[in-house]
Design an enzyme around this catalytic site. Sequence first.
Site, PDB file in Angstrom:
ATOM      1  N   GLU A 109      -3.684   9.132  17.770  1.00  0.00           N
ATOM      2  CA  GLU A 109      -4.356  10.438  17.837  1.00  0.00           C
ATOM      3  C   GLU A 109      -5.387  10.569  16.718  1.00  0.00           C
ATOM      4  OE1 GLU A 109      -0.622  10.523  20.002  1.00  0.00           O
ATOM      5  OE2 GLU A 109      -1.115   9.926  17.956  1.00  0.00           O
ATOM      6  N   GLN A 167       0.847  -1.199   0.000  1.00  0.00           N
ATOM      7  CA  GLN A 167       0.000   0.000   0.000  1.00  0.00           C
ATOM      8  C   GLN A 167       0.876   1.240   0.000  1.00  0.00           C
ATOM      9  OE1 GLN A 167      -2.029   0.463   3.683  1.00  0.00           O
ATOM     10  NE2 GLN A 167      -2.892   2.453   3.186  1.00  0.00           N
ATOM     11  N   SER A 215       1.292   7.032   2.194  1.00  0.00           N
ATOM     12  CA  SER A 215       2.099   8.018   2.916  1.00  0.00           C
ATOM     13  C   SER A 215       3.277   8.516   2.086  1.00  0.00           C
ATOM     14  CB  SER A 215       2.618   7.424   4.225  1.00  0.00           C
ATOM     15  OG  SER A 215       1.563   7.143   5.105  1.00  0.00           O
ATOM     16  N   GLU A 272      -8.081  -1.348   6.571  1.00  0.00           N
ATOM     17  CA  GLU A 272      -6.776  -1.452   7.215  1.00  0.00           C
ATOM     18  C   GLU A 272      -6.932  -1.459   8.728  1.00  0.00           C
ATOM     19  OE1 GLU A 272      -2.455   0.711   6.848  1.00  0.00           O
ATOM     20  OE2 GLU A 272      -4.237   1.987   6.790  1.00  0.00           O
TER      21      GLU A 272
END
Length: 404
Positions: A374, A124, A127, A242
């Site tokens: 977060e 994948q 990012s 995911e």
Amino acid sequence: MTDLATRPAPADQDPDEQRVRAAAEALLESHPPATTDPATFLGAQFDAGLAWVHFDEGHGGLGVRPKLQKVVQEVLRGSGAPNPVGRNPIGHGMGAPTVHAHGSEAQRSRYLRPLFTGEEVWCQMFSEPGAGSDVASLATRAVRDGDEWVVNGQKVWTTVAHLSRWGMLVARTDPSQPKHKGLTYFVVDMEAPGVEVRPLYQITGEAEFNEVYFTDVRIPDAERLGEVGEGWRVSITTLMNERVSIGGGIPAPGTGMVELAVRAWRDAGRPGGAARDQLVRLWTRAEVLRLTNWRASQTRAAGVPGPEGSIGKSAGAELNQAITEYAVTVLGAEGMLLPSGYPMERPRMAMDVSSAQKAFLRCRANTIEGGTTEIMKNILAERVLGLPGDVRVDKDRPWTDVPR
């Protein structure tokens, strides 16, 4: 009083469950795991519709409720059947649901079976060095050239890219649009000219992660998933699956990561007092998480999982770290040494946690990979609790006008 006529039939009278169970039992009879090559067994499992039972027939499924996958697991458990997830975790947990939901008939037919058998590994690529938690701000460009797209850019933290045949790639195709609207999703051939995979060595001494560079890489338009400019919508399918894949596991009671802590406690001579009490607390947390994930699986509908998957991902990541911290602590001085040493190698599998010490080091990434803790809390706050979202001053601005 509930009308008896409206009560659901007992589970043992559910025709779909009976169908799934019969198919799984027939699979074991026709392909005994002890004498069947793993790829052959998994291919037969796919052909029987037992890969993902909620997928369409002919594409690894039977078109039944997702929760009936547990029936397959129950029948196969203890038989020695190969684990498809371990062979191709990114493809199984993220690639397959995305291809099934957004792929063409040709793409489903081409990709799903070898993905499930592990013959073709997937990775994948979302990012980037400048686009981590804010994936939609990514800068990798894809420019249309006839029936192809020319891609240039860089991706990072790409698990098992060095083993992968195919990759899930999101690239910017219209910089004049706001960041979420100018993206398009592709399946990329990891062996294509211009694709370069470089290792990123981790604290374990392995390079499970990679950075990937694209230099004038050509991708046929036929390998696009979803419409042009709809890449963010397709990405949500991948991201939601995911989180379920990472944090939604339902192991047998006392197994999984907590089993590692129990083994370490035994190896340390079964200490009592605070060490035993802490182990029991961790075991209890693991069982609560297992039952929470089991309950979520019972209510999950086919398609894109809901934001509840972020609960399991967030809780599981923190629990894994607590379990491995306990394991290396109870081992004493032995817990400071990695049994395998620091080999500085590119592993043949993802997320190898063969020892307590290695698991302790590897689990540092759990609260980052697949969305930071977060970010998970933001998702739960906004989409489950209905709290106001973060201020997003760049949401409607063209990507080219956003300072970077």
